[in-house]
Design a protein around this motif. Structure first.
Motif, PDB file in Angstrom:
ATOM      1  N   GLU A   5      35.367  42.979  30.314  1.00  0.00           N
ATOM      2  CA  GLU A   5      36.812  42.938  30.558  1.00  0.00           C
ATOM      3  C   GLU A   5      37.217  43.959  31.623  1.00  0.00           C
ATOM      4  N   TYR A   6      36.627  45.146  31.575  1.00  0.00           N
ATOM      5  CA  TYR A   6      36.926  46.181  32.554  1.00  0.00           C
ATOM      6  C   TYR A   6      36.560  45.710  33.955  1.00  0.00           C
ATOM      7  N   LEU A   7      35.376  45.113  34.104  1.00  0.00           N
ATOM      8  CA  LEU A   7      34.941  44.627  35.407  1.00  0.00           C
ATOM      9  C   LEU A   7      35.861  43.520  35.917  1.00  0.00           C
ATOM     10  N   ALA A   8      36.265  42.613  35.024  1.00  0.00           N
ATOM     11  CA  ALA A   8      37.171  41.546  35.432  1.00  0.00           C
ATOM     12  C   ALA A   8      38.504  42.115  35.913  1.00  0.00           C
ATOM     13  N   LEU A   9      39.020  43.099  35.195  1.00  0.00           N
ATOM     14  CA  LEU A   9      40.281  43.726  35.609  1.00  0.00           C
ATOM     15  C   LEU A   9      40.128  44.472  36.934  1.00  0.00           C
ATOM     16  N   ASP A  43      44.333  35.284  48.857  1.00  0.00           N
ATOM     17  CA  ASP A  43      43.208  34.508  48.329  1.00  0.00           C
ATOM     18  C   ASP A  43      43.152  34.485  46.799  1.00  0.00           C
ATOM     19  N   ARG A  44      43.898  35.351  46.148  1.00  0.00           N
ATOM     20  CA  ARG A  44      43.807  35.488  44.689  1.00  0.00           C
ATOM     21  C   ARG A  44      44.114  34.182  43.969  1.00  0.00           C
ATOM     22  N   ASP A  45      45.228  33.535  44.301  1.00  0.00           N
ATOM     23  CA  ASP A  45      45.599  32.294  43.623  1.00  0.00           C
ATOM     24  C   ASP A  45      44.577  31.193  43.874  1.00  0.00           C
ATOM     25  N   LYS A  46      44.051  31.127  45.088  1.00  0.00           N
ATOM     26  CA  LYS A  46      43.024  30.119  45.394  1.00  0.00           C
ATOM     27  C   LYS A  46      41.775  30.356  44.545  1.00  0.00           C
ATOM     28  N   LEU A  47      41.396  31.616  44.387  1.00  0.00           N
ATOM     29  CA  LEU A  47      40.223  31.939  43.570  1.00  0.00           C
ATOM     30  C   LEU A  47      40.451  31.570  42.102  1.00  0.00           C
ATOM     31  N   ILE A  63      37.956  43.879  39.353  1.00  0.00           N
ATOM     32  CA  ILE A  63      37.819  42.907  40.442  1.00  0.00           C
ATOM     33  C   ILE A  63      39.172  42.289  40.762  1.00  0.00           C
ATOM     34  N   ASP A  64      39.959  41.963  39.730  1.00  0.00           N
ATOM     35  CA  ASP A  64      41.285  41.391  39.966  1.00  0.00           C
ATOM     36  C   ASP A  64      42.172  42.376  40.716  1.00  0.00           C
ATOM     37  N   LEU A  65      42.095  43.651  40.368  1.00  0.00           N
ATOM     38  CA  LEU A  65      42.883  44.665  41.065  1.00  0.00           C
ATOM     39  C   LEU A  65      42.482  44.747  42.542  1.00  0.00           C
ATOM     40  N   ILE A  66      41.193  44.759  42.811  1.00  0.00           N
ATOM     41  CA  ILE A  66      40.712  44.835  44.198  1.00  0.00           C
ATOM     42  C   ILE A  66      41.161  43.614  44.988  1.00  0.00           C
ATOM     43  N   ILE A  67      40.984  42.430  44.414  1.00  0.00           N
ATOM     44  CA  ILE A  67      41.374  41.203  45.118  1.00  0.00           C
ATOM     45  C   ILE A  67      42.884  41.163  45.315  1.00  0.00           C
ATOM     46  N   SER A  68      43.637  41.532  44.284  1.00  0.00           N
ATOM     47  CA  SER A  68      45.102  41.522  44.396  1.00  0.00           C
ATOM     48  C   SER A  68      45.583  42.474  45.485  1.00  0.00           C
ATOM     49  N   THR A  69      44.883  43.600  45.635  1.00  0.00           N
ATOM     50  CA  THR A  69      45.280  44.608  46.623  1.00  0.00           C
ATOM     51  C   THR A  69      44.784  44.268  48.025  1.00  0.00           C
ATOM     52  N   GLU A  70      43.511  43.913  48.128  1.00  0.00           N
ATOM     53  CA  GLU A  70      42.883  43.702  49.442  1.00  0.00           C
ATOM     54  C   GLU A  70      43.019  42.277  49.971  1.00  0.00           C
TER      55      GLU A  70
END
Length: 96
Positions: free
Chosen positions: A60-64, A77-81, A66-73
Motif C-alpha cells: 500500500e505504501y508503494l502504491a501511494l 498521464d495519471r487518469d490515462k494510467l 507511486i501515485d504521489l510521484i505520478i500525480s506530481t510529475e
C-alpha cells in the motif's frame, strides 16, 4: 459418542443458488462444501500474520508513493494510467 456439532445457517437466496451450483459442479454435498469452505476461510484468517501485514503495508505504501510521484510529475498521464489499469483488471477478472 458424536464428535460433530450441528450449526444451522441461513443464506440469502442468491448465495444459496451459488452454493447449490458450486456443490453440483464439484460433485461435493452442500454440507461438506460448507464445512470445507469454512475451514478454508478460517485458515485464511489465521494466515494474517505479522509478516502478511508487513507485506500489505509495504504494498500500500508503494502504491501511494507511486501515485504521489505520478500525480506530481506526470499529472496529465495519471487518469490515462488509471483507466488502463482498470481495463487490464477487467481483462483478468470480468467481475471486477
Amino acid at each position: 459418542m458424536n464428535t460433530k456439532a450441528f450449526v444451522g445457517v441461513r443464506f440469502d437466496l442468491e448465495l444459496h443458488r451459488e452454493l447449490k451450483r458450486a456443490s453440483r459442479q464439484t460433485n461435493i454435498p452442500m454440507s461438506q462444501f460448507v464445512r470445507e469452505a469454512t475451514a478454508f476461510y478460517i485458515k485464511t484468517l489465521d494466515g494474517r500474520t505479522h509478516e502478511a501485514q508487513r507485506k500489505l503495508l509495504t504494498s500500500e505504501y508503494l502504491a501511494l508513493a507511486i501515485d504521489l510521484i505520478i500525480s506530481t510529475e506526470y499529472p496529465a498521464d495519471r487518469d490515462k494510467l488509471l483507466l488502463e489499469a482498470g481495463r487490464r483488471v477487467e481483462g483478468i477478472d470480468a467481475t471486477a
